[in-house]
Every structure is written in structure tokens, then in C-alpha cells.
Design a protein around this motif. Structure first.
Motif, mmCIF file in Angstrom:
data_model
loop_
_atom_site.group_PDB
_atom_site.id
_atom_site.type_symbol
_atom_site.label_atom_id
_atom_site.label_comp_id
_atom_site.label_asym_id
_atom_site.label_seq_id
_atom_site.Cartn_x
_atom_site.Cartn_y
_atom_site.Cartn_z
ATOM 1 N N MET A 1 46.906 59.825 67.013
ATOM 2 C CA MET A 1 46.384 58.991 66.704
ATOM 3 C C MET A 1 46.908 57.798 66.241
ATOM 4 O O MET A 1 46.810 57.425 65.279
ATOM 5 N N ILE A 2 47.569 56.679 67.129
ATOM 6 C CA ILE A 2 48.197 56.026 66.843
ATOM 7 C C ILE A 2 46.971 54.287 66.144
ATOM 8 O O ILE A 2 46.223 53.999 67.535
ATOM 9 N N LEU A 3 46.614 53.764 64.973
ATOM 10 C CA LEU A 3 45.594 53.355 64.938
ATOM 11 C C LEU A 3 45.762 51.647 65.184
ATOM 12 O O LEU A 3 45.073 50.827 65.166
ATOM 13 N N PHE A 4 47.443 51.674 64.560
ATOM 14 C CA PHE A 4 47.845 50.132 64.158
ATOM 15 C C PHE A 4 49.295 50.269 65.204
ATOM 16 O O PHE A 4 50.630 50.912 64.613
ATOM 17 N N SER A 5 49.619 49.122 65.984
ATOM 18 C CA SER A 5 50.999 49.031 66.365
ATOM 19 C C SER A 5 51.736 47.982 66.740
ATOM 20 O O SER A 5 50.281 46.751 67.085
ATOM 21 N N GLU A 6 52.825 47.537 66.026
ATOM 22 C CA GLU A 6 53.406 46.037 66.299
ATOM 23 C C GLU A 6 54.724 46.172 66.314
ATOM 24 O O GLU A 6 55.479 47.188 65.968
ATOM 25 N N ASN B 1 61.834 42.821 57.544
ATOM 26 C CA ASN B 1 61.000 42.369 57.661
ATOM 27 C C ASN B 1 61.270 41.216 58.756
ATOM 28 O O ASN B 1 62.620 41.007 58.792
ATOM 29 N N ILE B 2 60.928 40.416 59.963
ATOM 30 C CA ILE B 2 61.851 39.619 61.308
ATOM 31 C C ILE B 2 61.008 37.687 60.691
ATOM 32 O O ILE B 2 61.799 37.180 61.125
ATOM 33 N N SER B 3 60.003 37.539 59.957
ATOM 34 C CA SER B 3 59.717 36.387 59.653
ATOM 35 C C SER B 3 58.095 36.199 59.133
ATOM 36 O O SER B 3 57.401 37.132 59.107
ATOM 37 N N GLY B 4 57.744 35.585 58.905
ATOM 38 C CA GLY B 4 56.453 35.069 57.841
ATOM 39 C C GLY B 4 56.643 35.402 56.974
ATOM 40 O O GLY B 4 57.466 35.574 55.395
ATOM 41 N N ASN B 5 55.313 35.374 55.416
ATOM 42 C CA ASN B 5 55.490 36.200 54.519
ATOM 43 C C ASN B 5 54.019 36.926 54.323
ATOM 44 O O ASN B 5 53.658 37.371 52.928
ATOM 45 N N MET B 6 53.752 37.742 55.496
ATOM 46 C CA MET B 6 52.685 38.414 55.408
ATOM 47 C C MET B 6 53.126 39.956 55.346
ATOM 48 O O MET B 6 54.013 40.544 56.120
ATOM 49 N N GLY B 7 52.785 40.943 54.380
ATOM 50 C CA GLY B 7 53.824 42.275 54.805
ATOM 51 C C GLY B 7 52.435 43.269 54.052
ATOM 52 O O GLY B 7 51.911 43.208 53.117
ATOM 53 N N LEU B 8 53.324 45.270 54.550
ATOM 54 C CA LEU B 8 52.435 45.826 54.321
ATOM 55 C C LEU B 8 53.240 46.119 53.038
ATOM 56 O O LEU B 8 54.728 47.184 53.221
ATOM 57 N N GLN B 9 53.134 46.774 51.505
ATOM 58 C CA GLN B 9 53.648 46.539 50.358
ATOM 59 C C GLN B 9 53.095 48.527 49.974
ATOM 60 O O GLN B 9 52.190 49.194 49.859
ATOM 61 N N LEU B 10 54.090 48.998 50.637
ATOM 62 C CA LEU B 10 54.031 50.570 50.159
ATOM 63 C C LEU B 10 54.604 51.023 48.891
ATOM 64 O O LEU B 10 55.411 50.707 49.005
ATOM 65 N N LYS C 1 50.160 40.208 61.951
ATOM 66 C CA LYS C 1 48.790 41.024 62.105
ATOM 67 C C LYS C 1 48.216 41.124 60.869
ATOM 68 O O LYS C 1 47.981 42.686 60.395
ATOM 69 N N PRO C 2 48.626 40.652 59.753
ATOM 70 C CA PRO C 2 47.805 41.821 58.398
ATOM 71 C C PRO C 2 46.663 41.740 58.067
ATOM 72 O O PRO C 2 46.212 42.322 58.215
ATOM 73 N N ASP C 3 45.785 40.989 58.875
ATOM 74 C CA ASP C 3 44.201 41.496 59.425
ATOM 75 C C ASP C 3 43.831 42.342 59.989
ATOM 76 O O ASP C 3 43.069 43.516 59.455
ATOM 77 N N GLU C 4 44.445 43.203 61.424
ATOM 78 C CA GLU C 4 43.981 44.123 61.558
ATOM 79 C C GLU C 4 44.747 45.460 60.638
ATOM 80 O O GLU C 4 44.451 46.435 60.605
ATOM 81 N N MET C 5 45.970 44.761 60.228
ATOM 82 C CA MET C 5 47.019 45.965 59.715
ATOM 83 C C MET C 5 46.023 46.248 58.440
ATOM 84 O O MET C 5 45.615 48.073 58.141
ATOM 85 N N GLU C 6 45.296 45.216 57.732
ATOM 86 C CA GLU C 6 43.969 45.803 56.671
ATOM 87 C C GLU C 6 43.427 45.890 57.175
ATOM 88 O O GLU C 6 42.783 47.551 56.582
ATOM 89 N N LYS C 7 42.920 46.059 58.281
ATOM 90 C CA LYS C 7 41.443 47.070 58.799
ATOM 91 C C LYS C 7 42.010 48.581 58.973
ATOM 92 O O LYS C 7 41.261 49.272 58.191
ATOM 93 N N VAL C 8 42.960 49.177 59.148
ATOM 94 C CA VAL C 8 43.427 50.145 59.767
ATOM 95 C C VAL C 8 43.491 50.650 58.595
ATOM 96 O O VAL C 8 43.707 52.089 58.443
ATOM 97 N N ILE C 9 43.718 49.848 56.403
ATOM 98 C CA ILE C 9 44.876 50.720 56.035
ATOM 99 C C ILE C 9 42.827 50.905 54.838
ATOM 100 O O ILE C 9 42.824 52.480 54.508
#
Length: 174
Positions: free
Chosen positions: A1-6, A128-137, A151-159
Motif C-alpha cells: 500500500m502506498i502511503l506517500f506519493s509525489e 531534485n526538481i526545485s526547492g531545498n527540502m528532501g528525504l535523505q536516505l 511535501k516535506p511535512d507529509e513525507m515526515e509524517k509517513v517516515i
């Protein structure tokens, strides 16, 4: 199940301004040299050379027009695809990750800009496409990958959900 998509595309006005200005310059040069028969510059390129060089801005416009960064987070891991560089999604399973966290970054100083960045600046790869927020793996093999997000806030909630469900456990601080 996909919890986050962008899905992200290049929409910055300044990129399109530069690309269109470059295309306009070459279109004018081709018109000037091939239609009006007035060579461009003191040491003009051959007609064939000018036509070939003029295809570069067309190629760049098409590249930026069709580029798309797709990121998904599910219970199996983090999937990404940066079309046209990736034709299929690549999934990094939670078991292969040492750390995963959303962070602010400097695209210019850390990665040399936006796009498909190969990590020559010592910070690992970045998509990255634009901006200065990202998911660091941070993978268990030491490799690093940053996936840009709008969508950093939404991504952070899923993590955080993955940590709470014990699907992903990165007890190291970040």
C-alpha cells in the motif's frame, strides 16, 4: 500500500526563460545565416554546424519538459523514478536503510544544483526538481541519496509512521 506519493516537474519560470532565450538566439542565428545569407559573427560556423548546434536548446527544452521525479513511500520501502533517466521505479527497502529523514539542504553548495545530481560534491547523489527540502536516505552500505520534495511535512509524517510501526528502525540521531 502506498502511503506517500509525489510527482514533480520543472516549473520554475527562470529555467524556461533561459531555455527559450537560448532557443530564440539560435533560431535568429539560423534565420540570419540560412535565410538572409548573412553569416553570424566574425568566424561563422558552417550552415550544417549551426543547424546541429541549434538542436541543443531544442533537446534541453524537451528534456526539461518531459523530466519528472516520482517518489513513493510504502511499507516495503522508498521508491523513486526520475524520468527519463530511470525508466522503471527503483525501490530501496527499509532493511537496506541505516537512516531516513527529511531535511533542509542547499542544492547549490551540496549538490551543484537541481536535477539528476551524481554526488561529485561529496554529499552523495541527489534527485531534485526545485526547492531545498528532501528525504535523505543513508544506506547500510554507506551510500547517500537525497530525494527532493515539495511535501516535506507529509513525507515526515509517513517516515515517523514507519518508525512507530517498527517497519523501519533508525535509532541513530540525525
Amino acid at each position: 500500500m502506498i502511503l506517500f506519493s509525489e510527482k514533480q516537474k520543472f516549473r520554475q519560470w527562470w529555467i524556461w526563460l533561459v531555455l527559450l532565450a537560448m532557443a530564440g538566439f539560435f533560431a535568429f542565428a539560423v534565420y540570419q545565416q540560412l535565410v538572409l545569407k548573412k553569416p553570424v559573427g566574425d568566424n561563422p560556423a558552417s550552415d550544417t554546424g549551426l543547424l546541429i548546434i541549434s538542436l541543443i536548446p531544442v533537446f534541453l527544452i524537451l528534456l526539461f519538459l518531459f523530466s519528472e521525479l516520482e517518489t513513493e513511500i510504502s511499507e516495503s520501502g522508498v521508491s523513486y523514478k526520475f524520468y527519463p533517466f530511470h525508466l522503471r521505479k527503483i525501490t530501496v527497502s527499509w532493511g537496506n536503510l541505516e537512516k531516513a529523514f527529511v531535511r533542509k539542504y542547499n542544492p547549490i553548495t551540496e549538490y551543484g544544483g537541481w536535477g539528476f545530481r551524481l554526488g561529485i560534491f561529496g554529499h552523495g547523489r541527489a534527485l531534485n526538481i526545485s526547492g531545498n527540502m528532501g528525504l535523505q536516505l543513508v544506506l547500510k552500505n554507506g551510500k547517500r541519496l537525497l530525494l527532493g520534495t515539495k511535501k516535506p511535512d507529509e513525507m515526515e509524517k509517513v517516515i515517523l509512521q514507519m518508525r512507530e510501526k517498527k517497519i523501519f528502525d533508525d535509532t541513530a540521531s540525525h
